[in-house]
Design an enzyme around this catalytic site. Structure first.
Site, mmCIF file in Angstrom:
data_model
loop_
_atom_site.group_PDB
_atom_site.id
_atom_site.type_symbol
_atom_site.label_atom_id
_atom_site.label_comp_id
_atom_site.label_asym_id
_atom_site.label_seq_id
_atom_site.Cartn_x
_atom_site.Cartn_y
_atom_site.Cartn_z
ATOM 1 N N CYS A 88 0.814 -1.221 0.000
ATOM 2 C CA CYS A 88 0.000 0.000 0.000
ATOM 3 C C CYS A 88 0.846 1.270 0.000
ATOM 4 O O CYS A 88 0.385 2.305 -0.464
ATOM 5 C CB CYS A 88 -0.983 -0.008 1.166
ATOM 6 S SG CYS A 88 -2.272 -1.243 0.952
ATOM 7 N N CYS A 214 -14.348 0.777 6.641
ATOM 8 C CA CYS A 214 -13.413 0.292 5.615
ATOM 9 C C CYS A 214 -13.368 1.265 4.446
ATOM 10 O O CYS A 214 -14.402 1.756 3.998
ATOM 11 C CB CYS A 214 -13.855 -1.067 5.082
ATOM 12 S SG CYS A 214 -14.210 -2.282 6.355
ATOM 13 N N LYS A 336 -10.621 6.716 3.285
ATOM 14 C CA LYS A 336 -11.999 6.374 3.620
ATOM 15 C C LYS A 336 -12.997 6.977 2.629
ATOM 16 O O LYS A 336 -13.889 6.293 2.148
ATOM 17 C CB LYS A 336 -12.317 6.866 5.045
ATOM 18 C CG LYS A 336 -13.714 6.575 5.509
ATOM 19 C CD LYS A 336 -13.876 5.114 5.777
ATOM 20 C CE LYS A 336 -15.150 4.460 5.414
ATOM 21 N NZ LYS A 336 -15.975 4.808 4.339
ATOM 22 N N HIS A 340 -8.947 4.513 -2.330
ATOM 23 C CA HIS A 340 -7.644 3.868 -2.152
ATOM 24 C C HIS A 340 -7.260 3.042 -3.388
ATOM 25 O O HIS A 340 -7.295 1.819 -3.365
ATOM 26 C CB HIS A 340 -7.699 2.991 -0.896
ATOM 27 C CG HIS A 340 -6.390 2.366 -0.511
ATOM 28 N ND1 HIS A 340 -5.168 2.823 -0.954
ATOM 29 C CD2 HIS A 340 -6.123 1.306 0.302
ATOM 30 C CE1 HIS A 340 -4.214 2.066 -0.442
ATOM 31 N NE2 HIS A 340 -4.763 1.140 0.309
#
Lengths: 395, 134
Positions: A88, A214, A336, A340
């Site tokens: 990430c 998530c 959020k 992402h």
């Protein structure tokens, strides 16, 4: 760092579920946006090298690309291009590599671009594919079954509740804040507010994390141009300078870790970046940090050094991390709400830090004091990799 | 996503760390881990010795996963256990259907169970179960 490095341009595409755009479309559009963002214009012949951030490695989306992919897509076959992958933190670490390329004196001007195509798979399949990258079912029976990102972070979330007294409501407050911020950001994947009640009433994905704890799986691309600080005024009168950059690690296997209330990869990345920048966390005005899950943001705030372990939830509740608070965290909406797209994420955060430091973040501008912002990612197998970049509007 | 073909249990039985729980302990720093390594992940030392992991321990942390891989029934309950005698172990815990069924610090023990059947081959693995107090 031996040589000072400046950011002179930043560009990205609005993130989202971009079914109408291919991976290549996203790369080219982010590149064009970045070139057009340079105040005094940019001759692409000035580019001397590039770093291409792309994570997915064939599990989802676009397969494993190489430097040549970016080279062809931007019509520049005269410069060296390296593809980087580091979980990430791929985007943030590609940025770091670009910075080192300039700081070393090897290249005067470089491009760093990241892109990720994640929505070509349904979210559940995409999520499990992301988990499979770190833990393949059947290799060690029973050890890592279904160990995707939510499982990895939920293991921390449970222990944060046990050891620090955090609650699911504390986690939900992170989502409420970041969704509120995302509404004002034109590049954000989600631009709607959520209430505390809505977060807590959303389905449990992996207890103790709700759906709204998530971050989404997102398509996106982002890019920046870096150059030697003494050349920056050729491109803009308002460059942003790189003060510190570092990558840090911790064990990739969960059974090796000492505890589940801090991520030592972040602690190590931040420590080195602050040492390089010769500043303290208290000198930072705002941060774009890695809230892949709501509990993660609380951990990041503590691990970067903005407060002591166990204090983040209380300070969040008091409003310290709101956009108009003392230390705004994720004014863009964070992972959020902003989304992402893995390898683009870190570079998108750097775009936001660049625009905030130039006071160009219309509708979401934070108040600057010292003119210093931070970018942070954490992830990869076992959340064993983290990157921290510190930027300043002053040379 | 297509998973790789599973190995036959025949091969897993020949592999000491999986069913017989053989890990390693670092003679330099004392770190205990698995599977077998030649270099200690904690200190980088080369002096590792075989170490038999305990089947008993206490829950360090856990979660209840409802986003399960295809073919599995939710929830799957992954757990990290502090093993008696040292080291941690990551696995699954059985007979837990809701968060209240287990808590940090609960005593657990490992049992060998069939976890899945893929393409006619059984996949066995250790799972934890709660140890009744008293």
């Amino acid at each position: 760092m031996r040589g000072k490095v400046a950011v002179v341009g930043a560009g990205m595409i609005p993130y989202g579920e971009l079914f109408d755009k291919s991976f290549n479309d996203m790369v080219q559009q982010a590149y064009k946006a970045c070139i057009k963002n340079v105040d005094k214009g940019f001759d692409t012949k000035d580019l001397k090298a590039a770093w291409f951030a792309q994570w997915s490695g064939g599990f989802i989306g676009a397969g494993t690309q190489s430097g040549g992919t970016l080279s062809s897509l931007i019509g520049n076959r005269e410069i060296p291009v390296t593809r980087t992958e580091n979980g990430c933190p791929t985007g943030g670490d590609a940025f770091r590599n670009g910075v080192l390329g300039v700081a070393s004196g090897a290249y005067d001007v470089v491009l760093v671009l990241g892109a990720e195509k994640m929505r070509d798979k349904p979210s559940a399949e995409s999520l499990n594919a992301v988990g499979a990258a770190g833990a393949s079912l059947g290799i060690f029976p029973g050890w890592t079954l279904g160990g995707g990102g939510t499982v990895l972070q939920a293991m921390y979330a449970t222990r944060q509740m046990f050891e620090l007294g955090y609650t699911m409501e504390d986690y939900a407050r992170v989502a409420v804040k970041n969704h509120k911020n995302g509404v004002a950001c034109p590049y954000a994947h989600y631009r709607f507010e959520v209430s505390l009640e809505k977060v807590l009433a959303s389905p449990i994905i992996t207890w103790p994390l709700h759906l709204f704890d998530c971050c989404p799986q997102t398509d996106g691309a982002a890019a920046v141009i870096l150059c030697r600080a003494d050349l920056a005024k050729k491109y803009t009168d308002r460059p942003v300078y790189v003060m510190g950059t570092n990558t840090g690690h911790d064990y990739v296997n969960y059974w090796d870790k000492h505890n589940f209330i801090e991520m030592l990869s972040t602690v190590r990345a931040a420590r080195g970046a602050f040492e390089m920048a010769k500043i303290k966390p208290a000198d930072v005005d705002f941060g774009e940090i890695h809230d892949c899950f709501s509990n993660t943001e609380l951990m990041d705030i503590e691990d970067i050094g903005f407060c002591r372990k166990g204090e983040a939830a209380k300070l969040l509740k008091e409003g310290k991390f709101a956009r108009d608070g003392e230390l705004p965290i994720n004014p863009s909406g964070g992972l959020k709400a902003h989304g992402h797209p893995i390898a683009a994420t870190g570079l998108g955060q750097i775009c936001e830090v660049f625009w905030q430091l130039r006071e160009e973040a219309t509708g979401r501008q934070v108040k600057l004091k010292k003119g210093i912002g931070i970018q942070h990612n954490v992830g990869g197998p076992g959340f064993g990799t983290s990157v921290v970049n510190i930027l300043s509007r002053s040379a | 996503m297509v998973q790789p073909a599973p190995a036959s249990p025949f091969y897993w039985r020949l592999n000491p760390e999986v069913y017989r729980l053989i890990g390693v302990k670092c003679k330099d720093c004392g770190h205990i881990t698995y599977p077998r390594y030649e270099i200690c992940p904690a200190c980088g030392g080369f002096n590792l010795e075989q170490f038999k992991l305990s089947k008993k321990g206490k829950v360090h942390t856990y979660c209840l996963n409802y986003a399960v891989p295809p073919g599995f029934e939710a929830p799957i309950v992954p757990v990290v256990v502090d093993l008696d005698g040292g080291g941690k172990y990551q696995g699954l815990i059985t007979e837990v259907d809701k968060p209240e069924d287990v808590k940090v610090g609960d005593k657990v023990k490992m049992v060998l169970r069939k976890i899945d059947t893929q393409r006619g081959l059984n996949l066995y693995g250790y799972v934890f179960r709660l140890v009744e107090e008293g």
